[in-house]
Design a protein around this motif. Sequence first.
Motif, short mmCIF file in Angstrom:
data_model
loop_
_atom_site.label_atom_id
_atom_site.label_comp_id
_atom_site.label_asym_id
_atom_site.label_seq_id
_atom_site.Cartn_x
_atom_site.Cartn_y
_atom_site.Cartn_z
N TYR A 101 6.09 5.77 16.02
CA TYR A 101 6.49 6.51 15.53
C TYR A 101 5.53 6.89 14.08
CZ TYR A 101 7.84 3.53 11.63
OH TYR A 101 7.85 2.47 10.55
N ARG B 103 -3.41 8.73 13.15
CA ARG B 103 -2.71 7.37 13.18
C ARG B 103 -1.83 7.38 14.31
NH1 ARG B 103 0.12 5.09 7.98
NH2 ARG B 103 1.78 6.46 8.61
N LYS C 162 1.81 1.58 14.56
CA LYS C 162 3.19 2.03 13.89
C LYS C 162 4.27 1.95 14.75
CE LYS C 162 4.75 5.01 10.19
NZ LYS C 162 5.58 3.88 9.11
N GLU D 238 1.29 -6.54 2.88
CA GLU D 238 1.98 -5.21 2.37
C GLU D 238 3.53 -5.25 2.14
OE1 GLU D 238 1.76 -2.38 5.58
OE2 GLU D 238 2.36 -3.96 7.31
N SER E 280 7.65 -4.55 3.28
CA SER E 280 8.23 -4.49 4.69
C SER E 280 8.20 -2.96 5.16
CB SER E 280 9.69 -4.72 4.49
OG SER E 280 10.54 -3.76 3.77
N ALA E 281 7.88 -1.94 4.22
CA ALA E 281 7.84 -0.58 4.33
C ALA E 281 6.85 0.35 3.70
CB ALA E 281 9.28 0.33 4.69
N SER E 282 6.16 -0.43 3.10
CA SER E 282 5.16 0.13 1.98
C SER E 282 3.96 -0.57 1.97
CB SER E 282 5.81 0.13 0.81
OG SER E 282 6.10 -1.21 0.16
N SER E 283 2.80 0.10 1.58
CA SER E 283 1.56 -0.72 0.87
C SER E 283 1.62 -1.06 -0.49
CB SER E 283 0.31 0.10 1.37
OG SER E 283 0.30 0.94 2.46
N ILE F 104 -1.43 6.02 4.94
CA ILE F 104 -1.96 7.46 4.55
C ILE F 104 -1.90 7.63 3.08
CG2 ILE F 104 -1.89 9.98 4.92
CD1 ILE F 104 -2.26 8.31 7.56
N THR F 105 -0.73 7.16 2.30
CA THR F 105 -0.71 7.08 0.98
C THR F 105 -1.86 6.26 0.21
OG1 THR F 105 1.63 7.33 1.14
CG2 THR F 105 0.94 7.30 -0.83
N SER G 230 4.72 7.29 2.26
CA SER G 230 5.04 8.68 2.27
C SER G 230 6.35 9.12 1.68
CB SER G 230 4.94 9.10 3.84
OG SER G 230 3.79 8.74 4.34
N1 PDD Z 1 6.53 3.44 6.39
N2 PDD Z 1 3.43 -0.47 5.55
C1 PDD Z 1 4.61 -0.14 6.32
C2 PDD Z 1 4.89 -1.46 6.96
C3 PDD Z 1 5.38 0.87 6.49
O1 PDD Z 1 6.38 1.00 7.12
C4 PDD Z 1 4.71 2.01 5.73
C5 PDD Z 1 5.65 3.43 5.64
C6 PDD Z 1 3.63 1.87 4.88
C7 PDD Z 1 3.04 3.12 4.16
O2 PDD Z 1 2.45 4.26 5.06
P1 PDD Z 1 2.34 5.67 4.59
O3 PDD Z 1 1.74 5.73 3.34
O4 PDD Z 1 1.45 6.16 5.89
O5 PDD Z 1 3.63 6.31 4.65
C8 PDD Z 1 2.89 0.91 4.88
C9 PDD Z 1 7.41 4.59 6.55
C10 PDD Z 1 7.79 5.75 5.60
C11 PDD Z 1 8.72 4.43 7.20
O6 PDD Z 1 8.86 3.63 8.21
O7 PDD Z 1 9.72 5.09 7.20
#
Ligand code: PDD
Length: 288
Positions: A33, A52, A147, A179, A181-184, A206-207, A243
């Motif tokens: 995704y 990506r 992802k 990192e 769980s859902a962010s860098s 990407i961010t 993001s």
């Molecule tokens: N998640 N690491 C993980 C495990 C992530 O799930 C995400 C983003 C990121 C940051 O990546 P980016 O800057 O490309 O959004 C890092 C998205 C927002 C989500 O799963 O909803």
Amino acid sequence: MTTIVYLNGDFLPVEQARVPVMDRGFLFGDGVYEVIPVYDRRPFRLEEHLARLDASLAGIRLTNPHDLAAWRSLTERVIAEAGQDDLGLYIQVTRGVGARDHAFPARIQPTVFILPMPLSPPAPGLVATGVGAITAVDNRWLRCDLKTISLLPNVLLRQLSVDAGSAETILIRDGFLTEGSASSVFVVMDGVIVAPPKSERMLPGITYDVVFELAEAHGMACARRPVPERELRAATEIWLTSSTKEILAVTRLDGQAVGDGRPGALFARIHALYQAYKHTVMRGNEPS
Ligand code: PDD
């Protein structure tokens, strides 16, 4: 207002969108995704997100069902149908529908789904105060660069922070920061902005790339290098980026103040640069 989604060639109300129970996304989490922020009807860093997505598809041995032009036109149509300026575009591709067998079925069509989601950047209050985070052992697999929709480890890790009343779970593998769980995750050590280098242990955010580009373009000292746990705990600033979160300061880690317990000076600078950059992109003046 009805949400119009894209599913396998059709644009239809989300309530009418159906995926068969034999879809491998449902049975095995066999898919990938993307989440793409859209500001003022313009997808932010679309090509990078689609690159990506392509890498994630290649990583799970699934042929990309669309070329760049086709992805562009599908996302444009979903944005137009949504009729809202700011959105999060969720794109999911699964291996498709087949008999339940771990091995790939011989002939199978991928399932392609695009969902426009509300996008709510962090409230100004959160940007001003920062958020709390906890740490946990990173117990995910070793292809965190893909992802994938198999997010159960991330879901369980994220819930630990919800249970603790915190905004994110920051992960540590073999004594090093990976990192969230859902962010860098970025740290500031001795005035230098540091984040782990890209590897199979983390998503190439990407961010994350935008933050390094802005920091480098504005002469802020930064480095991509491994971050030992002790540095994470001694950092004067910690930032989360994604993001949907954009950039947020972590002001408490495992209940301890980070720095003086308030978002730091470098956070204020990078946050302002990010907002300015976002507005440049929204006006269609993104530097090439
Ligand atoms: N998640 N690491 C993980 C495990 C992530 O799930 C995400 C983003 C990121 C940051 O990546 P980016 O800057 O490309 O959004 C890092 C998205 C927002 C989500 O799963 O909803």
